[in-house]
Design a protein around this motif. Structure first.
Motif, short mmCIF file in Angstrom:
data_model
loop_
_atom_site.label_atom_id
_atom_site.label_comp_id
_atom_site.label_asym_id
_atom_site.label_seq_id
_atom_site.Cartn_x
_atom_site.Cartn_y
_atom_site.Cartn_z
N GLN A 104 24.50 92.30 12.34
CA GLN A 104 25.21 91.32 13.10
C GLN A 104 26.61 90.95 12.72
O GLN A 104 27.11 90.98 11.60
N ARG A 105 27.53 90.65 13.82
CA ARG A 105 29.00 90.30 13.70
C ARG A 105 29.68 91.13 12.93
O ARG A 105 30.54 91.76 13.49
N ILE A 106 29.76 91.16 11.54
CA ILE A 106 30.34 92.18 10.82
C ILE A 106 29.50 93.28 10.36
O ILE A 106 28.59 93.06 9.67
N ALA A 132 40.68 75.03 15.87
CA ALA A 132 40.56 76.10 15.42
C ALA A 132 39.75 76.41 14.08
O ALA A 132 39.11 77.28 13.76
N MET A 133 40.20 75.42 13.17
CA MET A 133 39.63 75.40 11.74
C MET A 133 38.12 75.06 11.91
O MET A 133 37.25 75.69 11.50
N VAL A 134 37.70 74.28 12.81
CA VAL A 134 36.26 73.99 13.08
C VAL A 134 35.57 75.24 13.48
O VAL A 134 34.53 75.69 13.12
N ALA A 135 36.14 76.07 14.56
CA ALA A 135 35.78 77.28 15.17
C ALA A 135 35.44 78.29 14.27
O ALA A 135 34.56 79.03 13.89
N ASN A 136 36.60 78.36 13.32
CA ASN A 136 36.56 79.35 12.26
C ASN A 136 35.51 79.33 11.21
O ASN A 136 34.81 80.04 10.66
N ALA A 137 35.29 77.93 10.81
CA ALA A 137 34.46 77.41 9.82
C ALA A 137 32.74 77.76 10.63
O ALA A 137 32.21 78.30 9.65
N GLU A 138 32.82 77.52 11.71
CA GLU A 138 31.39 78.01 12.29
C GLU A 138 31.03 79.28 12.69
O GLU A 138 30.05 79.82 12.20
N GLY A 139 32.30 79.92 12.59
CA GLY A 139 32.06 81.54 12.66
C GLY A 139 31.62 82.16 11.38
O GLY A 139 31.10 83.05 11.28
N ARG A 140 32.29 81.53 10.20
CA ARG A 140 31.87 82.13 8.89
C ARG A 140 30.57 81.68 8.63
O ARG A 140 29.87 82.44 7.87
N GLU A 142 28.16 81.47 10.71
CA GLU A 142 27.24 82.51 11.44
C GLU A 142 27.55 83.85 10.73
O GLU A 142 26.24 84.71 10.89
N ASP A 143 28.58 84.30 10.32
CA ASP A 143 28.51 85.53 9.58
C ASP A 143 27.58 85.45 8.41
O ASP A 143 26.84 86.55 8.29
N SER A 144 27.44 84.53 7.71
CA SER A 144 26.90 84.50 6.55
C SER A 144 25.15 84.25 6.84
O SER A 144 24.24 85.10 6.44
N VAL A 145 24.96 83.65 7.95
CA VAL A 145 23.58 83.51 8.28
C VAL A 145 23.13 84.77 8.80
O VAL A 145 21.92 85.30 8.50
#
Length: 239
Positions: A104-106, A132-140, A142-145
């Motif tokens: 997933q994702r990456i 943008a910082m909030v969105a990127n934190a949420e994206g990271r 989701e990457d980990s999960v």
């Protein structure tokens, strides 16, 4: 009373047959019975010749038997192994590759990793607007999960392969122990090596998936730390 001539001839033939080699060579005895001349020396030579001929025939029979045995052994050595686990092994490898391909994702791709890190883990991603910082934190996050979920899927697939692997091992070991020739034994050994390679491939996949999840989690923590410093700097600047 005088003995008849036939008795004399039989006695002479008997004495000639029991005489030693020197007697035969010095004075060969001849006997004539019923008009047939009997030569003891010639008779002995014929017996010897017949014995040698019989010995040669026996030797030829043994050679033919040895050649037949050799051909049978060669036939066994050329016999192919009646069982194959190639399809099962390929199916297990394909299943593991499919699980890795569903990351997933990456994905497991250098360009994909580079693009994701440039977008969410460093540089402008850590110093943009608040949204943008909030969105990127949420994206990271989701990457980990997603990475941990992928790792667990790969591990579950590998565990699921253990049953098929056990059956393949049992079948190949039995085939190796009952191999009738060198070719069958070699083929069984090659298939066991292929099975071992498949297990190493599964282990490599599990390590890669687990390592990916761990690396993304570490990257997320590092990005969160960098983001926190940026937020603190902005807070102090606002004061």
């Amino acid at each position: 009373m005088k003995k008849c001539p036939i008795h004399r001839l039989l006695l002479a033939a008997l004495l000639a047959g029991t005489a030693g080699p020197a007697t035969l060579m010095s004075s060969p005895a001849l006997a004539q019975v019923g008009g047939i001349v009997h030569d003891p020396r010639n008779y002995a030579q014929n017996i010897l010749t017949a014995a040698r001929t019989l010995e040669q025939i026996n030797n030829q029979i043994k050679q033919l038997q040895n050649q037949a045995t050799s051909l049978l052994n060669e036939g066994r050595n050329l016999a192919s192994l009646p069982t194959s686990s190639l399809q099962e092994l390929q199916a297990q490898v394909d299943q593991t590759r499919q699980l890795l391909g569903e990351a997933q994702r990456i994905a497991f791709d250098v360009k994909d990793v580079q693009a994701a890190f440039n977008q969410r883990y460093k540089g402008p991603a850590l110093s943009g607007s608040h949204a943008a910082m909030v969105a990127n934190a949420e994206g990271r996050w989701e990457d980990s999960v997603g990475a941990f979920e992928d790792a667990m899927k790969v591990q579950a697939g590998i565990v699921g392969n253990l049953g098929t692997t056990r059956q393949s091992i049992s079948k190949l070991v039995t085939a190796s122990q009952s191999a009738v020739g060198a070719l069958q034994a070699a083929q069984a050994g090659n298939q066991l090596l292929a099975l071992q390679s498949q297990q190493l491939a599964d282990l490599t996949a599990a390590i890669a998936a687990q390592g990916r999840a761990g690396a993304l989690e570490a990257a997320r923590n590092a990005a969160a730390e960098a983001e926190a410093r940026e937020r603190f700097r902005r807070f102090r600047k606002a004061d």
